[in-house]
Design a protein around this motif. Sequence first.
Motif, mmCIF file in Angstrom:
data_model
loop_
_atom_site.group_PDB
_atom_site.id
_atom_site.type_symbol
_atom_site.label_atom_id
_atom_site.label_comp_id
_atom_site.label_asym_id
_atom_site.label_seq_id
_atom_site.Cartn_x
_atom_site.Cartn_y
_atom_site.Cartn_z
ATOM 1 N N VAL A 24 8.919 49.401 26.288
ATOM 2 C CA VAL A 24 9.784 49.305 27.466
ATOM 3 C C VAL A 24 10.855 48.246 27.218
ATOM 4 C CG1 VAL A 24 9.873 48.745 29.933
ATOM 5 C CG2 VAL A 24 7.962 50.085 29.028
ATOM 6 N N LYS A 25 10.459 47.118 26.667
ATOM 7 C CA LYS A 25 11.412 46.037 26.391
ATOM 8 C C LYS A 25 12.452 46.456 25.351
ATOM 9 C CE LYS A 25 11.755 41.149 25.869
ATOM 10 N NZ LYS A 25 11.201 39.992 26.467
ATOM 11 N N ALA A 26 12.027 47.157 24.317
ATOM 12 C CA ALA A 26 12.960 47.626 23.289
ATOM 13 C C ALA A 26 13.953 48.626 23.874
ATOM 14 C CB ALA A 26 12.195 48.237 22.128
ATOM 15 N N LEU A 27 13.476 49.526 24.712
ATOM 16 C CA LEU A 27 14.358 50.492 25.353
ATOM 17 C C LEU A 27 15.332 49.788 26.290
ATOM 18 C CD1 LEU A 27 15.188 53.408 25.962
ATOM 19 C CD2 LEU A 27 13.388 53.453 27.720
ATOM 20 N N PHE A 28 14.843 48.846 27.060
ATOM 21 C CA PHE A 28 15.673 48.099 28.009
ATOM 22 C C PHE A 28 16.868 47.460 27.299
ATOM 23 C CE2 PHE A 28 16.719 44.395 30.606
ATOM 24 C CZ PHE A 28 16.751 44.937 31.880
ATOM 25 N N ALA A 29 16.647 46.967 26.101
ATOM 26 C CA ALA A 29 17.692 46.258 25.351
ATOM 27 C C ALA A 29 18.844 47.162 24.937
ATOM 28 C CB ALA A 29 17.083 45.593 24.123
ATOM 29 N N VAL A 30 18.617 48.460 24.814
ATOM 30 C CA VAL A 30 19.672 49.351 24.314
ATOM 31 C C VAL A 30 20.277 50.256 25.388
ATOM 32 C CG1 VAL A 30 18.730 49.347 21.976
ATOM 33 C CG2 VAL A 30 18.039 51.142 23.580
ATOM 34 N N LEU A 31 19.827 50.153 26.607
ATOM 35 C CA LEU A 31 20.335 51.014 27.674
ATOM 36 C C LEU A 31 21.683 50.540 28.193
ATOM 37 C CD1 LEU A 31 17.111 51.538 29.806
ATOM 38 C CD2 LEU A 31 18.231 53.211 28.332
ATOM 39 N N SER A 32 22.403 51.458 28.819
ATOM 40 C CA SER A 32 23.647 51.100 29.503
ATOM 41 C C SER A 32 23.302 50.246 30.725
ATOM 42 C CB SER A 32 24.384 52.358 29.955
ATOM 43 O OG SER A 32 23.657 53.015 30.990
ATOM 44 N N LYS A 33 24.308 49.624 31.289
ATOM 45 C CA LYS A 33 24.075 48.729 32.423
ATOM 46 C C LYS A 33 23.435 49.460 33.607
ATOM 47 C CE LYS A 33 26.384 45.263 35.236
ATOM 48 N NZ LYS A 33 27.641 44.558 35.489
ATOM 49 N N SER A 34 23.922 50.649 33.933
ATOM 50 C CA SER A 34 23.352 51.377 35.076
ATOM 51 C C SER A 34 21.933 51.863 34.782
ATOM 52 C CB SER A 34 24.253 52.538 35.491
ATOM 53 O OG SER A 34 24.327 53.494 34.470
ATOM 54 N N ALA A 35 21.687 52.328 33.572
ATOM 55 C CA ALA A 35 20.337 52.765 33.213
ATOM 56 C C ALA A 35 19.383 51.580 33.174
ATOM 57 C CB ALA A 35 20.350 53.486 31.871
ATOM 58 N N ARG A 36 19.883 50.434 32.720
ATOM 59 C CA ARG A 36 19.062 49.223 32.686
ATOM 60 C C ARG A 36 18.661 48.818 34.103
ATOM 61 N NH1 ARG A 36 22.071 45.040 29.558
ATOM 62 N NH2 ARG A 36 21.691 46.531 27.908
ATOM 63 N N ARG A 37 19.582 48.968 35.042
ATOM 64 C CA ARG A 37 19.294 48.635 36.441
ATOM 65 C C ARG A 37 18.177 49.540 36.974
ATOM 66 N NH1 ARG A 37 24.358 48.091 38.543
ATOM 67 N NH2 ARG A 37 24.591 50.331 38.334
ATOM 68 N N ASP A 38 18.240 50.831 36.636
ATOM 69 C CA ASP A 38 17.204 51.772 37.086
ATOM 70 C C ASP A 38 15.842 51.423 36.490
ATOM 71 O OD1 ASP A 38 19.169 53.146 38.480
ATOM 72 O OD2 ASP A 38 19.424 54.667 36.923
ATOM 73 N N LEU A 39 15.827 51.117 35.205
ATOM 74 C CA LEU A 39 14.565 50.759 34.550
ATOM 75 C C LEU A 39 14.032 49.442 35.107
ATOM 76 C CD1 LEU A 39 12.412 51.481 32.498
ATOM 77 C CD2 LEU A 39 13.803 50.363 30.746
ATOM 78 N N ARG A 40 14.927 48.513 35.377
ATOM 79 C CA ARG A 40 14.531 47.218 35.942
ATOM 80 C C ARG A 40 13.805 47.412 37.278
ATOM 81 N NH1 ARG A 40 17.416 42.331 34.818
ATOM 82 N NH2 ARG A 40 16.659 40.681 36.157
ATOM 83 N N CYS A 41 14.323 48.315 38.119
ATOM 84 C CA CYS A 41 13.664 48.597 39.402
ATOM 85 C C CYS A 41 12.268 49.163 39.190
ATOM 86 C CB CYS A 41 14.513 49.565 40.228
ATOM 87 S SG CYS A 41 15.998 48.830 40.904
#
Length: 80
Positions: A24-41
């Motif tokens: 999850v952390k590795a994926l979070f690092a490479v996502l776009s800003k909007s996708a990162r926001r969704d994953l963060r939630c």
Amino acid sequence: MSNKPIRPVGWEDETVSDRPAEEVKALFAVLSKSARRDLRCAIMTAIALGDRADLEEAFPELADANPNHGEWPFLNGEGM
């Protein structure tokens, strides 16, 4: 009302429910800003439910999403 377990709906919920914290952390690092926001939630939701102590370790800045740890970050505008 049904006794069926609640299943994840979106990609971000599936990611958090199906993968180890390191992935999850590795994926979070490479996502776009909007996708990162969704994953963060989704990460904050899993932490708030108490399901993923490993995510609390991997994302210490989101560990406050666990109500047992004090104030929730989104209540004061942080964390998003």
